[in-house]
Design a protein around this motif. Structure first.
Motif, PDB file in Angstrom:
ATOM      1  N   VAL A 189       9.656  89.954  85.191  1.00  0.00           N
ATOM      2  CA  VAL A 189       8.929  88.851  84.559  1.00  0.00           C
ATOM      3  C   VAL A 189       7.447  89.181  84.622  1.00  0.00           C
ATOM      4  N   ALA A 218       4.654  83.479  80.804  1.00  0.00           N
ATOM      5  CA  ALA A 218       5.570  84.543  81.232  1.00  0.00           C
ATOM      6  C   ALA A 218       6.324  85.134  80.056  1.00  0.00           C
ATOM      7  N   ARG A 219       6.793  86.374  80.255  1.00  0.00           N
ATOM      8  CA  ARG A 219       7.695  87.015  79.308  1.00  0.00           C
ATOM      9  C   ARG A 219       8.543  88.029  80.077  1.00  0.00           C
ATOM     10  N   LEU A 220       9.752  88.280  79.566  1.00  0.00           N
ATOM     11  CA  LEU A 220      10.642  89.254  80.189  1.00  0.00           C
ATOM     12  C   LEU A 220      10.347  90.652  79.659  1.00  0.00           C
ATOM     13  N   TYR A 223       3.576  85.650  75.168  1.00  0.00           N
ATOM     14  CA  TYR A 223       3.991  84.996  76.406  1.00  0.00           C
ATOM     15  C   TYR A 223       4.405  83.554  76.101  1.00  0.00           C
ATOM     16  N   VAL A 282       7.922  79.465  82.245  1.00  0.00           N
ATOM     17  CA  VAL A 282       7.986  80.447  83.325  1.00  0.00           C
ATOM     18  C   VAL A 282       9.326  80.357  84.053  1.00  0.00           C
ATOM     19  N   ALA A 288      12.133  81.988  82.085  1.00  0.00           N
ATOM     20  CA  ALA A 288      12.096  83.448  82.165  1.00  0.00           C
ATOM     21  C   ALA A 288      12.639  83.929  83.509  1.00  0.00           C
ATOM     22  N   GLN A 289      12.294  83.226  84.568  1.00  0.00           N
ATOM     23  CA  GLN A 289      12.780  83.614  85.906  1.00  0.00           C
ATOM     24  C   GLN A 289      14.283  83.394  86.022  1.00  0.00           C
ATOM     25  N   GLN A 311      15.970  86.231  84.218  1.00  0.00           N
ATOM     26  CA  GLN A 311      15.869  87.423  85.052  1.00  0.00           C
ATOM     27  C   GLN A 311      16.954  87.419  86.133  1.00  0.00           C
TER      28      GLN A 311
END
Length: 255
Positions: free
Chosen positions: A204, A216-218, A234, A238, A241-242, A245
């Motif tokens: 991330v 955030a971005r992957l 982005y 957030v 994205a987490q 992940q």
């Protein structure tokens, strides 16, 4: 998430934010067309004062308005001031108004150029004060700025909708031993494929936007150290994205 099994994980991401931004650009750019207009004022002194008159016309997307004003009813001309705000500052804008016995009639749009409005008002005053003055014709065409905004807005919005906004399908296929990225816009489809063991991890990437807000971005981290973002932009999501992940890492750990 589209599919999850022992051998395959498929994730799909739709660019809702870009679609919405492109749509706002296109629709917002069309709004000024409805307010941009062409103004025309033609005034004549006739042999008989009772026949002397001005013809005021406003034409735009909403239609054409025409008002005949006998000169005896035209009492004068004024410059109207208004305060406007933009980019953290306040400034004055000006508009010419014809004062008649039946009310006020605006000629032209508001502008910050007071000198141009004073010039128009002075020409009208001279005509009213001089019975022998030749016919007066004033034209102000504001259609150009409406079309300029339309072209600019569509120039940003349409490419964003047709090309820039891409649906992402991310596939982790254990059986085939590959990780693939497929980007599909309304006009184009692209696909990238990486061997399973070339992908080291999914990370991330964090950035700070306006006012310090976290974005955030992957991204895929390859064994050779190269990092490939899944999106060029982005997102404010957030936690989402987490969570993705964590889902991807859990799937890969069981390979």
């Amino acid at each position: 998430m589209v599919e999850k099994s022992q051998q395959r994980l498929i994730l799909r991401s739709r660019p809702w934010g870009l679609w919405l931004t492109g749509l706002i650009c296109c629709l917002g750019a069309a709004v000024p067309i409805w307010f941009a207009a062409r103004y025309e004022l033609v005034c004549r002194h006739e042999v008989r004062v009772v026949d002397s008159r001005c013809r005021w016309m406003r034409s735009g997307a909403t239609g054409v308005q025409i008002t005949q004003i006998p000169l005896p009813r035209l009492q004068g001309v004024e410059i109207i001031e208004q305060w406007r705000s933009g980019r953290g500052r306040r400034y004055l804008v000006y508009q010419v108004h014809l004062q008649t016995t039946g009310g006020s009639i605006a000629f032209g749009e508001f502008t910050s150029d007071r000198q141009s409005r004073e010039a128009i008002a002075e020409r009208i005053r001279r005509f009213l004060q001089q019975p022998q003055h030749p016919p007066l014709r004033l034209v102000e065409d504001n259609h150009w700025w409406g079309f300029l905004i339309l072209v600019f807005g569509w120039g940003l919005g349409l490419p964003l909708i047709l090309i820039g906004a891409k649906v992402l399908v991310l596939v982790f296929d254990k059986a085939a031993g590959v990780v693939s990225l497929q980007y599909s816009s309304l006009l184009k489809t692209e696909k990238k494929t990486f061997p399973w063991h070339d992908v080291k991890d999914v990370v991330v990437q964090i950035s700070r936007g306006n006012k310090g807000r976290l974005l955030a971005r992957l991204a895929l981290e390859l064994q050779n150290g190269r990092v490939i973002p899944l999106r060029f932009y982005y997102s404010s999501d957030v936690r989402g994205a987490q969570a993705l992940q964590a889902t991807i890492r859990a799937f890969r750990e069981h390979s």
